[in-house]
Design an enzyme around this catalytic site. Structure first.
Site, short mmCIF file in Angstrom:
data_model
loop_
_atom_site.label_atom_id
_atom_site.label_comp_id
_atom_site.label_asym_id
_atom_site.label_seq_id
_atom_site.Cartn_x
_atom_site.Cartn_y
_atom_site.Cartn_z
N TYR A 160 -15.26 -86.41 11.51
CA TYR A 160 -15.76 -85.74 10.32
C TYR A 160 -16.73 -86.65 9.56
CZ TYR A 160 -15.71 -83.06 5.94
OH TYR A 160 -16.09 -82.33 4.83
N LYS A 164 -20.77 -85.99 9.06
CA LYS A 164 -21.38 -85.83 7.74
C LYS A 164 -22.40 -86.95 7.44
CE LYS A 164 -19.30 -82.00 6.44
NZ LYS A 164 -20.02 -80.75 6.15
N1 LIG Z 1 -13.04 -78.45 0.78
C1 LIG Z 1 -13.43 -79.69 0.50
O1 LIG Z 1 -12.72 -80.48 -0.17
C2 LIG Z 1 -14.77 -80.17 0.98
C3 LIG Z 1 -15.22 -81.43 0.54
C4 LIG Z 1 -16.44 -81.91 0.97
C5 LIG Z 1 -17.20 -81.12 1.83
N2 LIG Z 1 -16.74 -79.90 2.26
C6 LIG Z 1 -17.58 -79.13 3.16
O2 LIG Z 1 -17.77 -77.84 2.63
C7 LIG Z 1 -18.04 -76.93 3.68
C8 LIG Z 1 -17.17 -75.69 3.52
O3 LIG Z 1 -15.81 -76.09 3.66
P1 LIG Z 1 -14.59 -75.30 3.00
O4 LIG Z 1 -13.74 -76.31 2.35
O5 LIG Z 1 -15.08 -74.13 2.23
O6 LIG Z 1 -13.81 -74.87 4.32
P2 LIG Z 1 -13.24 -73.45 4.84
O7 LIG Z 1 -12.66 -72.68 3.72
O8 LIG Z 1 -12.41 -73.77 6.02
O9 LIG Z 1 -14.57 -72.69 5.30
C9 LIG Z 1 -15.32 -73.13 6.39
C10 LIG Z 1 -16.33 -72.07 6.75
O10 LIG Z 1 -17.11 -72.56 7.85
C11 LIG Z 1 -17.08 -71.58 8.87
N3 LIG Z 1 -17.24 -72.16 10.19
C12 LIG Z 1 -16.46 -73.10 10.79
N4 LIG Z 1 -16.87 -73.30 12.05
C13 LIG Z 1 -17.93 -72.46 12.25
C14 LIG Z 1 -18.77 -72.18 13.35
N5 LIG Z 1 -18.63 -72.81 14.54
N6 LIG Z 1 -19.75 -71.26 13.21
C15 LIG Z 1 -19.91 -70.61 12.03
N7 LIG Z 1 -19.15 -70.83 10.96
C16 LIG Z 1 -18.17 -71.74 11.07
C17 LIG Z 1 -15.75 -70.89 8.70
O11 LIG Z 1 -15.74 -69.59 9.29
P3 LIG Z 1 -15.20 -69.25 10.76
O12 LIG Z 1 -14.08 -70.21 11.07
O13 LIG Z 1 -14.81 -67.85 10.64
O14 LIG Z 1 -16.39 -69.43 11.65
C18 LIG Z 1 -15.66 -70.79 7.19
O15 LIG Z 1 -16.36 -69.65 6.73
C19 LIG Z 1 -17.80 -77.70 4.98
O16 LIG Z 1 -19.03 -78.12 5.52
C20 LIG Z 1 -16.98 -78.89 4.52
O17 LIG Z 1 -17.13 -79.99 5.39
C21 LIG Z 1 -15.54 -79.41 1.85
#
Ligand SMILES: NC(=O)c1ccc[n+]([C@@H]2O[C@H](COP(=O)([O-])OP(=O)(O)OC[C@H]3O[C@@H](n4cnc5c(N)ncnc54)[C@H](OP(=O)(O)O)[C@@H]3O)[C@@H](O)[C@H]2O)c1
Length: 247
Positions: A160, A164
């Site tokens: 991860y 990133k």
């Molecule tokens: N939550 C945190 O604390 C946090 C912190 C820093 C950065 N982020 C970043 O924020 C972003 C969103 O994360 P989140 O926390 O909202 O996670 P989440 O709720 O698990 O959502 C992830 C989204 O990405 C989609 N996704 C995953 N694999 C995919 C693929 N192969 N093709 C198309 N879509 C895909 C998922 O949909 P499907 O599985 O249906 O495809 C889902 O809609 C990510 O890039 C994560 O690294 C999150």
């Protein structure tokens, strides 16, 4: 801008990973701000739910099942968006996966590769597919959703963190390449957000940082709106973070 005009009126946006979490909140907010929003992710029911919310609130959008590891599928999604709404102004590269929490020594190479494929290669594919249409408009925005772990690393999350870190470098190179076309490219670092990704036991340690702001996806929206509404001469190649403590 007239008093009734919304900040993203007439704009067209693609948000990957718009089925839940941060992507869903951004997609709905951009639609409320006047943009037509293409919601892209693999889970068909989830992106349709986002679209239903957008339409129910008086907005417009499209739900296109998309796996960001498949470039042909992404190209088709961009084509559908442009054919439906007449162009493309904003790309939010948000789709992501955390991978397994394992030290490098014990890590599964398949999961390592898959994490890189989704978080880094997928971002590259999305940018590559969208650039011609962004250029066509004469200006645009690419927002990559990065992570503090891509800048400072974290034990047991090597895939991860490396994905990133690569995404941050891709952000900077894209910004340099696209600056002559008025397309700004910036990284949005949400800091800890309560989503499905962080609800798994494997990545809960992200929340162990004392005094951090564990936020809702909606609390990421103001920064996402800020980045989408900056003037053409505004910031590019920058990282904007909601992290409270960088340790
Ligand atoms: N939550 C945190 O604390 C946090 C912190 C820093 C950065 N982020 C970043 O924020 C972003 C969103 O994360 P989140 O926390 O909202 O996670 P989440 O709720 O698990 O959502 C992830 C989204 O990405 C989609 N996704 C995953 N694999 C995919 C693929 N192969 N093709 C198309 N879509 C895909 C998922 O949909 P499907 O599985 O249906 O495809 C889902 O809609 C990510 O890039 C994560 O690294 C999150």
């Amino acid at each position: 801008m007239s008093p009734n005009e919304q900040p993203l009126d007439g704009k067209v946006a693609i948000v990957t990973g718009a089925g839940r979490g941060i992507g869903k909140a951004i997609a709905k907010a951009y639609a409320r701000a006047g943009a037509a929003v293409c919601c892209a992710a693999r889970s068909v029911a989830e992106i349709h739910e986002t679209l239903e919310d957008i339409v129910a609130a008086g907005g417009q959008g499209l739900a296109v099942p998309t796996d960001v590891t498949q470039i042909a599928v992404i190209q088709q999604m961009v084509k559908m968006t442009v054919e439906t709404f007449g162009g493309l102004d904003i790309l939010v590269i948000n789709a992501g996966a955390s991978g397994e929490k394992q030290p490098v020594e014990d890590s599964d190479p398949e999961i390592w590769l898959t994490t890189l494929e989704i978080n880094l290669l997928g971002a590259y594919y999305c940018a590559k597919a969208a650039i011609p249409d962004l250029k066509q408009r004469g200006s645009g925005k690419i927002i990559t959703v990065g992570s503090g772990l891509g800048h400072r690393g974290m034990v047991e999350l090597s895939a991860y963190a490396c994905s990133k870190a690569g995404l941050w470098m891709l952000t900077r190179v894209l910004a340099q390449e696209l600056s002559p076309y008025n397309i700004s490219v910036n990284e949005l670092i949400p800091g800890p957000v309560i989503t499905r990704m962080t609800q798994t036991a494997q990545v809960q340690s992200v929340f162990d940082i004392e005094g951090e702001w564990a936020k809702t996806p909606e609390e990421v929206v103001p920064l996402a709106l800020f980045l989408a509404t900056q003037p053409d001469i505004g910031p590019t190649a920058q990282s904007f973070s909601l992290i409270r403590r960088d340790n």
